[in-house]
Design a protein around this motif. Structure first.
Motif, PDB file in Angstrom:
ATOM      1  N   TYR A  54       0.850  -1.187   0.000  1.00  0.00           N
ATOM      2  CA  TYR A  54       0.000   0.000   0.000  1.00  0.00           C
ATOM      3  C   TYR A  54       0.881   1.230   0.000  1.00  0.00           C
ATOM      4  N   THR A  55       0.397   2.239  -0.703  1.00  0.00           N
ATOM      5  CA  THR A  55       1.108   3.518  -0.585  1.00  0.00           C
ATOM      6  C   THR A  55       0.079   4.629  -0.435  1.00  0.00           C
ATOM      7  N   SER A  57      -0.870   8.869   0.102  1.00  0.00           N
ATOM      8  CA  SER A  57      -0.504  10.078  -0.639  1.00  0.00           C
ATOM      9  C   SER A  57       0.843  10.626  -0.192  1.00  0.00           C
ATOM     10  N   LEU A  60       3.252   8.892  -2.279  1.00  0.00           N
ATOM     11  CA  LEU A  60       3.218   9.475  -3.638  1.00  0.00           C
ATOM     12  C   LEU A  60       4.025  10.757  -3.674  1.00  0.00           C
ATOM     13  N   ARG A  61       3.903  11.527  -2.604  1.00  0.00           N
ATOM     14  CA  ARG A  61       4.618  12.801  -2.552  1.00  0.00           C
ATOM     15  C   ARG A  61       6.124  12.565  -2.603  1.00  0.00           C
ATOM     16  N   MET A  64       7.048  11.605  -6.093  1.00  0.00           N
ATOM     17  CA  MET A  64       7.046  12.770  -6.982  1.00  0.00           C
ATOM     18  C   MET A  64       8.282  13.624  -6.775  1.00  0.00           C
ATOM     19  N   VAL A  89      -3.503   2.921  -7.581  1.00  0.00           N
ATOM     20  CA  VAL A  89      -3.277   4.244  -6.971  1.00  0.00           C
ATOM     21  C   VAL A  89      -2.503   5.133  -7.953  1.00  0.00           C
ATOM     22  N   ASP A  91      -2.391   4.830 -11.066  1.00  0.00           N
ATOM     23  CA  ASP A  91      -3.268   5.103 -12.207  1.00  0.00           C
ATOM     24  C   ASP A  91      -4.242   6.234 -11.879  1.00  0.00           C
ATOM     25  N   VAL A  92      -4.890   6.090 -10.737  1.00  0.00           N
ATOM     26  CA  VAL A  92      -5.905   7.063 -10.338  1.00  0.00           C
ATOM     27  C   VAL A  92      -5.312   8.459 -10.166  1.00  0.00           C
ATOM     28  N   THR A  93      -4.147   8.502  -9.545  1.00  0.00           N
ATOM     29  CA  THR A  93      -3.551   9.805  -9.237  1.00  0.00           C
ATOM     30  C   THR A  93      -2.804  10.389 -10.404  1.00  0.00           C
ATOM     31  N   GLY A  94      -2.709   9.656 -11.522  1.00  0.00           N
ATOM     32  CA  GLY A  94      -2.030  10.193 -12.688  1.00  0.00           C
ATOM     33  C   GLY A  94      -0.540   9.940 -12.680  1.00  0.00           C
ATOM     34  N   PHE A  95      -0.047   9.297 -11.592  1.00  0.00           N
ATOM     35  CA  PHE A  95       1.381   9.008 -11.537  1.00  0.00           C
ATOM     36  C   PHE A  95       1.802   8.067 -12.650  1.00  0.00           C
ATOM     37  N   MET A  98       3.038   9.898 -15.450  1.00  0.00           N
ATOM     38  CA  MET A  98       4.161  10.799 -15.201  1.00  0.00           C
ATOM     39  C   MET A  98       5.480  10.058 -14.979  1.00  0.00           C
TER      40      MET A  98
END
Lengths: 103, 717
Positions: A54-55, A57, A60-61, A64, A89, A91-95, A98
């Motif tokens: 699990y990751t 946000s 994710l930060r 990024m 996750v 996919d959903v967040t657009g990562f 990117m």
């Protein structure tokens, strides 16, 4: 607080970081610090997400931030073998669009 | 712990005292044992030496005494015997001379003129006179012997006068006549003045000589005229083989008797025993030898006491030397020397005790000296023992005092420290260094450590208090911040009372006091409702601040009438200008045209919205995704359109809902979310959201809430 296990393998300029466990608010800073301290001379680090369940946000930060750091020095951050849950996750967040992800 | 005389029983003081006293008593005990052993050994050595010395003294003394006594006794006795014998020898010679004289006269009687003899005349008393006596019926004038014998009278008178011992010199004849020489004429007469008859031939001395035909010593007898004790020596006179008479001399033995009597002393005496074993002379009451009259006299050689009998038999025969003879349980030294002339024996007797007396005296003296020495030794030992006892008591007292003092010095600081610490425990008083703890040993180190610890503890308590206060302050501020955050979000329902066709409801449950999630809805104009569901990366105060900024930016740009994509792009650009912390926010932003139900929306990395058509089920709407807001400068977002039918419902949420995790690490997931929604799909937003929350809580159970839980539902009537 859940535990996050991090191990690293470096062969010349190729760094692979093996990550296992949950990446959340409590563990994400540790991940960032561990990876950053090994980045000297590395342009294409690989984060092995095979054991990441699990990751959040916060994770994710960190990803990024690392992505931006590598992009700034013309390098490329790669995340390899994420589980479906984690990929969702990304996919959903657009990562997923990117960051270079090797499934 | 109990205290006696200021000493804590079972405490260190007590233990040190017991330890030292135990050691001391052990030393004293060993010392005592050694002393006792030495004293015993010494006593036994002294006692043994004493016994040996006594035996040695006894041997030496008795032997010496015996030798001395033997030498002197034998010699003295021999001398006495010799002197007595000499007396008898002299008398014997005189008798022999008389006999020779008589034999010569009578052999030549025919050529000798008849001499004249006289009867006793009392007038001659005191004068040595020859007097005739005769037996009864004899006519002395007719005697053929007297006229011849008359020529002997001068010689007899001379002999009488010259002899020391002779008390009577006489001659008797077979015809019953007798001539005697003495100086007592008067005693020859009886009380009537008549001349006493003298039975010459019946006298023992006459018969003895006549019967034996030899020189004869009579036994001791009383003199015919005096009471004196005497012995007669007589000899027969033969002429041509025919006995004509007997010559004799009386010897008074009074002197000898007196000598014997005087010989009696405390320890010894002399006795004279004749050839028949009869006691002639002995001192009175000597306990051994008793003088009896001749008829009753016992032969000592035949007495029951064989030792004594044997000794006497030997003593008559020959010189015996010194012998020990036991009589009546007592030992006597005896020595006997015979008198050759008369065949008697002189016996000297000495009580053996005499010889033992010097030994005993010596031993007694030795014992006395020994006892004095022993007494002195005993007194010395006693005073030494007393001195040792006093020294021991002193040592004990000094040791106890010393131990008490030094134990006190050791224990006092510890006791004081214990009391200080106990007081500190009760009252919270700070432990402080005192002079009593400055012992320059472990106690000082301990006290300093306590002092240091006490100070640090105090500082720690102060720090903890401050931290707690600070925490409380922060907690209060966070609570305040949460309220501010909550107040920032629309939370008054019904939100649009004058728009009955619009039913909208939202909730936010932050994981921490302030969260990173937020929702928003606002009327852009009469027909357009802006709806925001967003999730800031991270949590807590930084996320909350970032969320505030994001909310305001989105609201501002939305109110300026831009399309959803435009609003997100503007917001992204604004955030990226200053985002040192590299934070980002996922945003779903949509604008609902209330009159038609058309929703124009853009998704910046946020969860899929869930939509339910009229009379349909809630379904996940996999919309087009853009990257998160704040992730990268210059991002472009794509818009899409969906329709919210009348009676349909739109459900928005943050990842806290599907990613809620139970104790086993299992995610709640969108499937369970859909299930929960569909289970209550007929309910309006206000009732639906609590049901979803209930489902999530039921799934999570006791596990912690990781993430903020934010939901929004809108329904067109």
């Amino acid at each position: 607080m859940s535990e996050l296990k991090i191990s690293k393998k470096q062969e010349q300029d190729k760094l692979t970081v093996f990550i296992a466990g949950r990446i959340d608010t409590g563990t994400s800073a540790k991940l960032g610090d561990e990876v950053r301290e090994s980045l000297g001379g590395i342009t294409d680090p690989v984060l092995d997400f095979g054991e990441v369940s699990y990751t959040s946000s916060s994770g994710l930060r960190i990803l990024m931030s690392l992505h931006k750091t590598m992009a700034a020095k013309s390098g490329k951050l790669t995340i390899s073998k994420p589980t479906q849950t984690v990929y969702d996750v990304f996919d959903v967040t657009g990562f997923a669009g990117m960051i270079n992800i090797e499934r | 712990m109990k205290k006696i005389f200021g000493i804590t029983i079972g405490g260190l003081h007590n233990k040190i005292l017991v330890l030292v006293l135990t050691s001391l008593f052990a030393v004293i005990f060993v010392f005592g044992c050694v002393s006792f052993y030495q004293a015993n050994t010494l006593t036994s050595v002294v006692s043994k030496a004493k016994t040996e010395q006594q035996e040695s003294i006894t041997d030496l003394s008795e032997n010496t005494m015996h030798r001395t006594l033997e030498d002197s006794m034998v010699k003295i006795n021999a001398l006495q015997a010799y002197i007595a014998d000499d007396m008898f020898m002299t008398v014997k010679k005189d008798v022999c001379t008389l006999r020779t004289l008589a034999e010569g006269l009578f052999r030549e009687k025919d050529r000798i003129e008849p001499g004249k003899v006289y009867l006793p005349d009392p007038a001659n008393d005191g004068t040595v006179t020859a007097q005739v006596l005769y037996a009864e019926g004899v006519d002395y004038t007719k005697s053929e012997y007297l006229p011849i014998a008359a020529h002997m009278t001068d010689a007899m008178e001379a002999m009488y006068t010259s002899s020391v011992y002779s008390t009577n010199v006489y001659i008797g004849f077979e015809d019953g006549t007798h001539i005697g020489v003495d100086r007592i004429s008067s005693n020859k007469f009886d009380e009537n003045g008549k001349l006493i008859n003298f039975p010459v031939c019946e006298r023992p001395w006459y018969r003895g000589a006549a019967d034996t035909g030899e020189l004869y010593f009579s036994g001791v007898m009383k003199d015919a005229y005096t009471d004196s004790v005497c012995v007669t020596c007589s000899a027969p006179v033969y002429i041509d083989g025919k006995l004509i008479g007997v010559v004799g001399i009386d010897i008074f033995l009074d002197e000898m008797a007196a000598y014997v009597e005087q010989s009696a002393s405390e320890n010894g005496f002399i006795t004279i025993i004749n050839d028949k074993g009869q006691v002639i002379f002995a001192p009175e009451n000597n306990g051994i030898f008793k003088v009896e009259t001749a008829e009753n006299a016992e032969d000592i050689r035949t007495v029951e006491n064989g030792e004594l009998a044997g000794f006497v038999a030997d003593a008559i025969r020959a010189e015996t030397g010194l012998r020990t003879v036991n009589v009546g349980g007592r030992d006597y030294y005896m020595c006997g020397t015979p008198m050759g002339v008369i065949n008697w024996t002189t016996v000297m007797v000495v009580d053996r005790e005499l010889t033992e007396r010097p030994t005993k005296a010596l031993l007694s003296q030795y014992d006395k000296i020994n006892e004095e020495a022993a007494e002195a030794f005993r007194v010395g030992s006693e005073s030494a023992a007393q001195a040792v006892l006093i020294i021991m008591v002193c040592v004990l007292v000094i040791t106890v005092c010393g131990v008490l003092y030094s134990a006190g010095r050791i224990v006092e600081p510890i006791e004081s420290m214990t009391a200080d610490i106990q007081e500190g425990g009760r009252t919270g008083k700070l432990f402080e260094m005192k002079d009593i703890y400055k012992t320059k040993d472990e106690i000082q180190v301990l006290a300093e450590s306590f002092d240091d610890l006490s100070k640090k503890t105090k500082q720690y308590i102060i720090d903890i208090t401050n931290i707690t206060k600070e925490k409380e302050r922060i907690g209060t501020e966070l609570e305040l911040a949460r309220k501010i955050q909550a107040d920032m979000l629309p939370n008054i329902y019904p939100a649009f009372p004058d728009r009955p066709e619009l039913d909208i409801y939202a909730t936010m449950t932050p994981a921490k006091e302030v969260g990173g999630d937020f929702y928003d809805f606002f009327l852009i104009d009469d027909d357009h409702l802006g709806m925001v569901m967003a999730d800031v990366s991270g949590k807590g105060v930084p996320a909350a601040l970032f969320m505030m900024m994001s909310k305001i930016l989105i609201n501002n740009y939305a109110m300026q009438g831009g399309s959803p994509a435009k609003v997100l792009e503007q917001t992204n650009a604004a955030i990226c200008k200053k985002n040192e912390e590299e934070m980002f926010v996922t945003v779903w932003f949509g604008v609902l045209e209330i009159s038609t139900g058309k929703i124009t929306a853009a998704n910046a990395g946020h969860e899929y919205p869930i939509l339910r058509k009229e009379n349909g089920a809630f379904e996940l709407l996999k919309d087009k995704h853009g990257f998160v807001v704040g992730g990268m400068d210059g991002l472009k977002y794509k818009e899409y359109e969906i329709t919210l039918e009348k009676g349909g419902e739109l459900f928005l949420y943050t990842d806290g809902v599907p990613e809620a995790t139970n104790a086993d690490g299992v995610l709640f997931g969108t499937d369970r979310l859909l299930e929960a929604l569909n289970a209550h799909k007929e309910l309006g937003p206000r009732q639906l959201l609590p049901k979803v929350k209930e489902a999530v809580d039921g799934f999570v159970g006791e596990a912690d809430q990781f993430d903020d839980l934010t939901m929004l539902a809108v329904k067109l009537m």
